[in-house]
Structure formats: C-alpha cells, structure tokens
Design a protein around this motif. Structure first.
Motif, PDB file in Angstrom:
ATOM      1  N   ASN A 177       0.808  -1.227   0.000  1.00  0.00           N
ATOM      2  CA  ASN A 177       0.000   0.000   0.000  1.00  0.00           C
ATOM      3  C   ASN A 177       0.837   1.271   0.000  1.00  0.00           C
ATOM      4  O   ASN A 177       0.515   2.240  -0.682  1.00  0.00           O
ATOM      5  CB  ASN A 177      -0.942   0.008   1.221  1.00  0.00           C
ATOM      6  CG  ASN A 177      -2.165  -0.880   0.953  1.00  0.00           C
ATOM      7  OD1 ASN A 177      -2.496  -1.123  -0.192  1.00  0.00           O
ATOM      8  ND2 ASN A 177      -2.791  -1.380   2.016  1.00  0.00           N
ATOM      9  N   GLU A 178       1.947   1.269   0.805  1.00  0.00           N
ATOM     10  CA  GLU A 178       2.748   2.514   0.885  1.00  0.00           C
ATOM     11  C   GLU A 178       3.388   2.846  -0.473  1.00  0.00           C
ATOM     12  O   GLU A 178       3.470   4.010  -0.869  1.00  0.00           O
ATOM     13  CB  GLU A 178       3.811   2.428   1.976  1.00  0.00           C
ATOM     14  CG  GLU A 178       4.812   1.295   1.879  1.00  0.00           C
ATOM     15  CD  GLU A 178       4.354   0.009   2.570  1.00  0.00           C
ATOM     16  OE1 GLU A 178       5.196  -0.855   2.812  1.00  0.00           O
ATOM     17  OE2 GLU A 178       3.134  -0.119   2.850  1.00  0.00           O
ATOM     18  N   LYS A 179       3.811   1.811  -1.197  1.00  0.00           N
ATOM     19  CA  LYS A 179       4.403   2.043  -2.527  1.00  0.00           C
ATOM     20  C   LYS A 179       3.340   2.522  -3.509  1.00  0.00           C
ATOM     21  O   LYS A 179       3.600   3.352  -4.379  1.00  0.00           O
ATOM     22  CB  LYS A 179       5.060   0.765  -3.060  1.00  0.00           C
ATOM     23  CG  LYS A 179       6.360   0.416  -2.350  1.00  0.00           C
ATOM     24  CD  LYS A 179       7.067  -0.717  -3.031  1.00  0.00           C
ATOM     25  CE  LYS A 179       8.408  -0.999  -2.329  1.00  0.00           C
ATOM     26  NZ  LYS A 179       9.118  -2.115  -2.936  1.00  0.00           N
ATOM     27  N   ASP A 205       0.640   4.269  -2.699  1.00  0.00           N
ATOM     28  CA  ASP A 205       0.312   5.674  -2.363  1.00  0.00           C
ATOM     29  C   ASP A 205       1.365   6.615  -2.929  1.00  0.00           C
ATOM     30  O   ASP A 205       1.044   7.668  -3.492  1.00  0.00           O
ATOM     31  CB  ASP A 205       0.214   5.851  -0.838  1.00  0.00           C
ATOM     32  CG  ASP A 205      -1.009   5.127  -0.269  1.00  0.00           C
ATOM     33  OD1 ASP A 205      -1.950   4.885  -1.073  1.00  0.00           O
ATOM     34  OD2 ASP A 205      -1.018   4.799   0.922  1.00  0.00           O
ATOM     35  N   ALA A 206       2.641   6.202  -2.803  1.00  0.00           N
ATOM     36  CA  ALA A 206       3.730   7.043  -3.314  1.00  0.00           C
ATOM     37  C   ALA A 206       3.636   7.164  -4.840  1.00  0.00           C
ATOM     38  O   ALA A 206       3.809   8.255  -5.407  1.00  0.00           O
ATOM     39  CB  ALA A 206       5.079   6.440  -2.926  1.00  0.00           C
TER      40      ALA A 206
END
Length: 554
Positions: free
Chosen positions: A6-8, A10-11
């Motif tokens: 998820n963090e990748k 979002d980025a």
C-alpha cells in the motif's frame, strides 16, 4: 495479485498525479512491478490467457494468416491458427474496436491472448520486419530534395556512380518490384498520365491499381529502370526493350522490360518471370480426369505435332513446359527453342533465339535436328519456313510441341494452311490441337455456396433443372485473396484429336467451321462447355467463364 504494498502504491499515486502519468505506468517505470505482471493482470481481468512471445517460435503458416499491414495497424501478432479461427496477442484485451476491426479485416473468428507491448513490438520486428518498407510508405517519405536522379556523362549515359540523392529512388523501384512479386503479380505497369503517374499490377490476369508515386518522381523512376535494364536514358523517342535480373527472398527472378514513348512520358511494362517458380504438374493446369488421360496419351506419342492455341497470356507456354516436365526422362533428349527462355527446366536443352545476329526460330530448329532430339518444343510457329521445318521434323520421327495464335482448336489447321503449309502435310503431321483460356479460381479460404442467376445458367447452356448435384461457389473476399474472392488461375480446354476422317477433311481444305462441326461430332468439348463443368464443380464462377470464352454456335 499482491505485487504492490500500500505505501508504494500511495507514493506512486502521488507521483502520477503530479506528472500526469498513469499509476500503473509509474509503477512499471519505477520498476516496482514488471510489464509482464501488468499483462498477466489484464489477462486475468478479461478472462484471457497471457503469453510470453519471446519464448515462442511462430510458424510461417501462422504469420501469413495476418498480413503485415494488418498486424502493424492493429499492433497484434498471430499466435495460433486452426479451422475455427485465429488467436492473436494484443496489449489491451478490453479494446473492442481492435477486436471488431481485426475480425472485419481478416473475415474470420479472432480470439484474444495478452502479451506485453515490448514482446509485441519485438515479434512484429522479428516476423514482419522492423521498418515499414511498403511502396506507399516510401513514397510518403521521399521529399522534394531527395529525388534528383544523379549525375550522368555528357551523352546522358550513366557513368556507373550512384550519388546519395539516388538512394530513395533506387530503394523505391526495388521495393515496387519486391511488392509486386510477393503479391503474385505477373506484370508491373508504370503509365504516365497528364497529371498523375499510374502504377498497376496484373494479378491473376486482372489489373489492380496501386498507390502511384507523385508525378514529379516520374522521370527519376523511369531513368532508374532504364539504367537497370541497359537501355539508353538519352533516347526518349523510340521504343526500347531490356531485361533486369534481381533476387527476391533468395529466389532469382527475371523481368522483361518494355519502354514505349507516349504523350505524357515513357510508359514502362515489366513482365515478371520467376525462373524457379514453375513446378506445375498436369492436374494443377486444370484438367479434369478424362481430359488429362487424353492429354497424357497424346504427349506420350513417338512423333507428330501437338499445337496449343490461344491469345497472348492464355497460359500456352506454361502448358507446354508442364508437358515437358511430364515426359522428361533420362532416355529422352528434349530441346526447346524459345524467345525468350522464360523458365529453366532441369535436364532439358533450352535455346534462346537472337534475331539480331540472324539466329531465328528456323535457323535454330534446323541446327537442333542435327542434335538428334526425341522431343522438340518450338516457342511459336510464326512463318512458313518455321512451320515447314517443324512439320518435316514431326514426319521424321520427332515429337514437336508448339503454339499458335488462334481463337479455337480447329482454326489452327486453317491458320497453318493460310501461312503456306500444304494441306496434306498438315493432315499427316498433326496429332492434336488444343485451345485454352485461363480463368480465376474461387479462393479456397472464403468460398461459399451461392445460386447463379438464370441468365448465367443460360449463357453456359446449363439446364436449371439439372443442377441438384452442382456445387456453385463464390468467394466472399478475405485477406488471402485481397478481397477479390479469387486466388490463382487454371485452364479451360478444347481438345481436338485428329482422326482419319478429320485428316480427310483437312486434305480437302474445308473451312474451320466445317472442321469444328466434325470435332463436335467426335465429342470435342468446347471451351465454354469445359468452363461450365468447372462452374458446376465450384472451381470458378460463371462470370469468369463467360468473360474468357465466346458463346458456342450450334
């Protein structure tokens, strides 16, 4: 698929918003995921199968099922082909426009597989050629400044050097020849009109207009072809003839080039001769079994003359070559005299006539007989001297094949008598006369049943009540036949076997019409009757037979 945290994501979404790129494209660019992963996801979403084209070796048969221009236009690669349709690899399985366009272009069922854009580009380059070298594309690419024809000597002759400006014209002319050969054309016609430069290819006996170069390229293209075929580029007032030998896909082809001055410039016609392409047996010529058996018996005779008649371009020479192939055995010496030698045949002595040095048909034939041949093929009987030597050869134990320009078989007899041959010589030497025409075959890929009109049946003397077992067919038009519904040609024949009664009629110098009536009584099938048989068998269409023949007069 669990490939991105998820963090990748979002980025990547933030970066995509600022750059205007798509989120998936950004993930691929940053190497978070691979292009192959995206293709697999698209395939799963569309319920299609993913393929890696780099690991596959596609056959020529599969590649031919989608023409080059269609594959490039829709950005697809054919992967598998069977009777049910074609499977093609695409990048976007949800693009319904591509699917509809493909099905319309190929006229068959198309199933979708999914591959990466990189794989498809690589496969298109590998199987279809990386660049678009079509004539149309090259014409589009050539600019005004590139088409100066190069520098020639004071007399206007080529000095042997090729300047850089020539390169696009040279490439355009070469590509035109290659394209025509690949399209199975027999002739290339370059015709200067008042405001255009027209290009036409003759395919299966019918002229098809192609995209022509701009009028401003006319002089450059004609000069290039004249240089290639050893004509004088300084001479523009009289007709000239020449030859070009070139290689296409490892095959050597000859082009007979004719240049004729016209109102708007010089018209050039190139006849394509594929020296290695003639591998016809008698069945491929178009004979039905009964006619083939008759013909095989005739060409197996020890002596006499067999004449094949018909207008220019009716396949007479091809028929004679096929006869020679059929009887070509180590125990037979075969010599041909031709102008020019169109095809090279293994095991046969072929002689080229050269009128300029006085080596005429008659001179060649006279010398040939000292070589003790069993079989002689004479390209054409043109005059009394040639005809007399050929007939004398047939009476002294040689089998002679030759051609004549007449409309039907019985007329060949009166033609020989008209040029001065004594009737008793014609009667005693002639074994059989065969007239022929060429008609286009119904394309096997898109052939479909259809019902001919009453007028068509009447023209072919076919009784509508006797067509229960007929298999009338017509091509719908597909990529294989360039939407024409016809692919390839075969012959329709009229075989007149000379018997004792016919010999007596020839000796009595009867007219061609009386001879024709006798031939019909003997069971000779006319050209139109043979054509009608082939229409009933679904091999060709009524229009083709009606176009190629004249109606039978009772």
């Amino acid at each position: 698929m669990g490939l991105v945290a998820n963090e990748k994501l979002d980025a990547a979404r933030t970066e995509a918003d600022s750059s205007g790129e798509g989120v998936v494209d950004t993930l691929v660019a940053k190497k978070v995921i691979r292009a192959a992963d995206v293709a697999q996801a698209k395939a799963a979403q569309a319920g299609a199968e993913y393929v890696s084209l780099g690991d596959m070796r596609l056959t020529d048969d599969v590649i031919k099922s989608v023409p080059r221009h269609v594959a490039k236009r829709f950005n697809v690669v054919p992967v598998f082909k069977d009777d049910n349709g074609i499977k093609v690899a695409v990048t976007d399985p949800t693009d319904l426009d591509t699917l509809d366009g493909l099905q319309h272009a190929l006229n068959t069922r198309v199933d979708i597989l999914v591959a990466t854009q990189e794989d498809i580009e690589s496969a298109l380059g590998r199987y279809y050629g990386a660049r678009d070298d079509s004539v149309g594309k090259m014409i589009q690419d050539i600019t005004e400044g590139e088409v100066e024809i190069g520098k020639y000597g004071a007399a206007g002759e080529d000095d042997g050097t090729v300047v850089e400006a020539d390169a696009p014209i040279i490439k355009l002319v070469n590509t035109m020849i290659v394209e025509a050969f690949k399209m199975r054309a027999s002739d290339i016609h370059l015709e200067p009109m008042a405001k255009t430069f027209r290009v036409r290819y003759r395919i299966d006996g019918v002229l098809h207009e192609m995209k022509g170069p701009p009028k401003r390229l006319q002089a450059s293209i004609i000069s290039r072809l004249k240089i290639q075929s050893n004509m004088s580029i300084a001479e523009k007032r009289i007709p000239q003839d020449g030859r070009i030998q070139t290689s296409v896909g490892g095959k050597t082809i000859d082009l007979r080039v004719s240049c004729l001055p016209t109102n708007h410039g010089e018209s050039i016609v190139m006849r394509i001769l594929d020296k290695e392409g003639l591998r016809l047996g008698l069945p491929e010529l178009g004979f039905f079994t009964d006619d083939q058996q008759t013909f095989e018996r005739l060409i197996g005779l020890p002596d006499g003359i067999l004449l094949v008649t018909g207008p220019t371009g009716s396949g007479k020479t091809t028929t004679l070559y096929s006869c020679l192939n059929f009887i070509n055995r180590p125990d037979r010496k075969i010599i041909t005299v031709e102008d020019p030698v169109e095809y090279q045949l293994a095991g046969i002595n072929q002689v080229q006539v050269n009128e300029v040095i006085g080596f005429t048909f008659a001179a060649a034939l006279r010398s040939m007989l000292r070589q003790a041949p069993n079989v002689v093929m004479l390209g054409e009987i043109r005059d009394l001297e040639t005809a007399t030597i050929a007939i004398n050869a047939s009476l002294t134990g040689h089998l002679v094949f030759s051609t004549l320009h007449t409309n039907d078989a019985p007329s060949a007899v009166t033609r020989l008598i008209d040029i001065g041959v004594k009737p008793f010589l014609v009667a005693s030497s002639t074994r059989a006369l065969m007239a022929q025409r060429l008609v286009r075959k119904v394309c096997k890929k898109c052939a479909a049943p259809y019902a001919p009109t009453e007028a068509e049946l009447r023209a072919l003397s076919i009784d509508p009540n006797n067509t229960a077992e007929a298999a009338f067919k017509r091509g719908k038009g597909c990529a294989d036949c360039a939407k024409t519904g016809c692919r390839g040609r075969f012959g329709i024949f009229e075989i007149f076997v000379i018997d004792d009664e016919a010999r007596k009629l020839i000796y009595d110098k009867v007219s061609a019409s009386v001879l024709r009536i006798r031939a019909r009584e003997m069971g000779m099938r006319t050209l139109r009757e043979d054509g009608a048989r082939k229409v009933l068998g679904g091999l060709t269409t009524p229009e083709e037979v009606i176009r190629a023949t004249i109606g039978d007069v009772d």
